[in-house]
Scaffold this active site. Sequence first.
Site, mmCIF file in Angstrom:
data_model
loop_
_atom_site.group_PDB
_atom_site.id
_atom_site.type_symbol
_atom_site.label_atom_id
_atom_site.label_comp_id
_atom_site.label_asym_id
_atom_site.label_seq_id
_atom_site.Cartn_x
_atom_site.Cartn_y
_atom_site.Cartn_z
ATOM 1 N N GLU A 183 -4.995 1.410 -0.434
ATOM 2 C CA GLU A 183 -6.455 1.229 -0.339
ATOM 3 C C GLU A 183 -6.952 1.618 1.055
ATOM 4 O OE1 GLU A 183 -7.271 -2.806 -1.574
ATOM 5 O OE2 GLU A 183 -7.210 -2.262 -3.692
ATOM 6 N N GLU A 263 -4.104 -0.984 -10.132
ATOM 7 C CA GLU A 263 -4.154 -2.451 -10.049
ATOM 8 C C GLU A 263 -5.222 -2.959 -11.001
ATOM 9 O OE1 GLU A 263 -4.830 -3.981 -6.116
ATOM 10 O OE2 GLU A 263 -2.969 -3.153 -5.298
#
Length: 657
Positions: A183, A263
């Site tokens: 991320e 995710e």
Amino acid sequence: MRSRGAAAALLLLAFLPFTVSSAARKFSVDYKTNSFLKDGESFRYISGSIHYSRIPRVYWKDRLLKMYMAGLNAIQTYVPWNFHEAIPGHYNFSGDRDLQHFLKLCHDLGLLVILRPGPYICGEWDMGGLPSWLLKKKDIILRSSDSYYITAVDKWMGKLLPIIKPYLYQNGGPIITVQVENEYGSYFACDFDYLRHLIKLYRSYLGDEVVLFTTDGAGVGYLKCGSIQGVYATVDFGPGGNVTAAFEAQRHAEPRGPLVNSEFYTGWLDHWGEPHSVTSTAVVVKSLNEMLEIGANVNMYMFIGGTNFAYWNGANTPYAPQPTSYDYDAPLTEAGDLTEKYFAIRDVIKKYRKIPEGVVPPSTPKFAYGQVTMKKLRTVTESLDILSFSGPVKSTYPLTFIDLNQSFGFMLYQTMLPVDCSKPTPLSSPLNGVHDRAYVAVDGVVAGILERDKAISINITGKAGSRLDILVENMGRVNYGKEINDFKGLVYNLTLGANILANWTMYSLSIDEAVKGGLLWDRGSLRTPKTTSVNTAPTHLSPPAFYAGSFSIPDDIPDLPQDTYIQFPDWRKGQVWINGFNLGRYWPSRGPQITLFVPAHLLSTKAPNNITVLELEASPCSSGPCVVEFTNTPVINATTRYTMPFFRGSLTQQGFF
Ligand SMILES: *[C@@H]1O[C@H](CO)[C@@H](O)[C@H](O)[C@H]1NC(C)=O
Ligand SMILES: *[C@@H]1O[C@H](CO)[C@@H](O)[C@H](O)[C@H]1NC(C)=O
Ligand SMILES: *[C@@H]1O[C@H](CO)[C@@H](O)[C@H](O)[C@H]1NC(C)=O
Ligand SMILES: *[C@@H]1O[C@H](CO)[C@@H](O)[C@H](O)[C@H]1NC(C)=O
Ligand SMILES: *[C@@H]1O[C@H](CO)[C@@H](O)[C@H](O)[C@H]1NC(C)=O
Ligand SMILES: *[C@@H]1O[C@H](CO)[C@@H](O)[C@H](O)[C@H]1NC(C)=O
Ligand SMILES: *[C@@H]1O[C@H](CO)[C@@H](O)[C@H](O)[C@H]1NC(C)=O
Ligand SMILES: *[C@@H]1O[C@H](CO)[C@@H](O)[C@H](O)[C@H]1NC(C)=O
């Protein structure tokens, strides 16, 4: 049948964990069919996250088998750098840290692996997996081209990536894809040179064939600094939203290729003092079904959350540490138990994939060993000869944990009151520099607690020359955002009234080593609980102290020891060890977690099991029954206490927020 080929293969076996079959194993991204290609065939993964660092090694196989039986064909895991290189240049890949054994188990069970070696992993793990010793360079810019950082990353990856290489799919192993950073588009640095450096590093050790990928939030804004040419961009998002719209963000970066949600949140994380997070099964299976229906690849984060044993939990900002349990409301509980969510997910997967036949391994039995009477050993300040191997360090102004080469746990700061404080005088951390919680005593009498982002001032009284003891607890480093350079201890000066406190004596405390070595268990000094009630009004606090108790496993009951949970009736906050193993933090006075998971392998049937507790605020031992209790039912969702009745002068009141 022996042939030269077989002999050669046998020879290879000595060096490689897997025999590479003659048919070349290949795994790649196919931009034509918008899918992955495995050995030339279109392939889609249905995966689940499991962090080996949060599960005892003895249970890895059980948890992986349950994931396999749910119909998953892959798992995803992080490699936490600080778990493997706690001290610079000292690597640990054994026992619960045996990554290779974990990868072998996956392979043996027929599960592919999506590997996320970071170096930054977030994951509600201390400092997002980065070793705290990186902060030796005080102005380091983590997750950037900072040369000190890059040198350390290069050295670590030079150790890790060669270990991983034989486990790549094309080398006969289970690893199909490898994530670069994590991320990164959510981080301020936006340093493409850093990402390019990582890619070069990964390619140089792992080869050109391996599929590298990035993961970012499902928004074009995140992908801006998170995705980079040459690495496949994927997104992450939870249930309940518009799946098509979420994947449009990925399509912005990857017009073609497989859709991937790296995710997909089956639940969510917790913080101390906030209600336990729960995500409804119905919402999870609805979105899962929608993603699978359009052919997307999905990794469920988490499939089993596990436990933040010892000090491994991370924290968010404004400072909010995560509890010991990382249950995550996942389909398998913290203890690996099957849930309604597990079976509902399995039912969805069934529609898209043949799931393995056979019995799903059952949940492990739990046993309520009952109450164990505890006795006070001694206070922390009475134990400095045992706890501080290196002796005190003196400095005019306070030093941090890292200055004293300590990563985790507790440090004691001592000085003297420079002036008489006959009237209540504020002891303050004007810059909010108590990281993270300080237990304050004057001449051995508790004066109160300072807490980062919550209580920056307390009033104390005392005479000039009185001893000021401040035990500072590191409650877990920030794992997300721009404040991951999370120094611990007293990171700024404390003031007393108008004076800056000076002339500190600081003790680095090796509590884990002392507990493991049995050094605190000198029975001669065991004290029976005081019968008289010690009223330390108005705070009802007592100095941080160690307590001990033992219990034996009944030998007339078959199949013991079994897993259990420990709880702390009327205890407040602290750390607990069983037979020297650091189980983690308990904080029932804040919640939501009440019980700590105790895996059976920590318990012995041959000798009494030894519980050591460091209670930081107040034990029940001075006023009533002094017990800890082993129960067969977990409680991680108690109502929480938001207010801190004993502390005034909070940041909120002073307008820091
Ligand atoms: C490595 O980690 C394992 C598992 O946590 C532990 O038992 C062992 O003592 C560690 N080894 C060293 C040398 O610290
Ligand atoms: C979901 O998003 C897509 C693409 O943005 C849009 O076309 C569709 O109408 C949305 N669906 C719902 C139910 O809002
Ligand atoms: C910390 O470790 C460094 C070497 O890495 C050493 O030079 C220094 O003296 C140590 N500091 C303390 C307080 O032990
Ligand atoms: C503490 O105060 C002294 C004296 O004002 C100052 O020199 C020092 O930098 C301060 N330390 C920190 C960590 O703020
Ligand atoms: C620190 O200690 C020194 C020497 O003992 C003393 O001269 C000085 O006044 C002390 N400083 C403070 C701020 O208490
Ligand atoms: C608990 O401590 C006692 C006394 O030190 C020791 O004899 C015993 O072996 C310990 N139990 C375990 C399971 O290690
Ligand atoms: C906690 O979880 C249990 C079991 O799922 C449930 O019965 C109970 O109502 C929950 N308690 C709270 C306060 O949410
Ligand atoms: C400290 O005492 C002063 C004077 O009694 C009072 O006004 C102030 O609110 C107290 N501060 C705290 C944090 O208790």
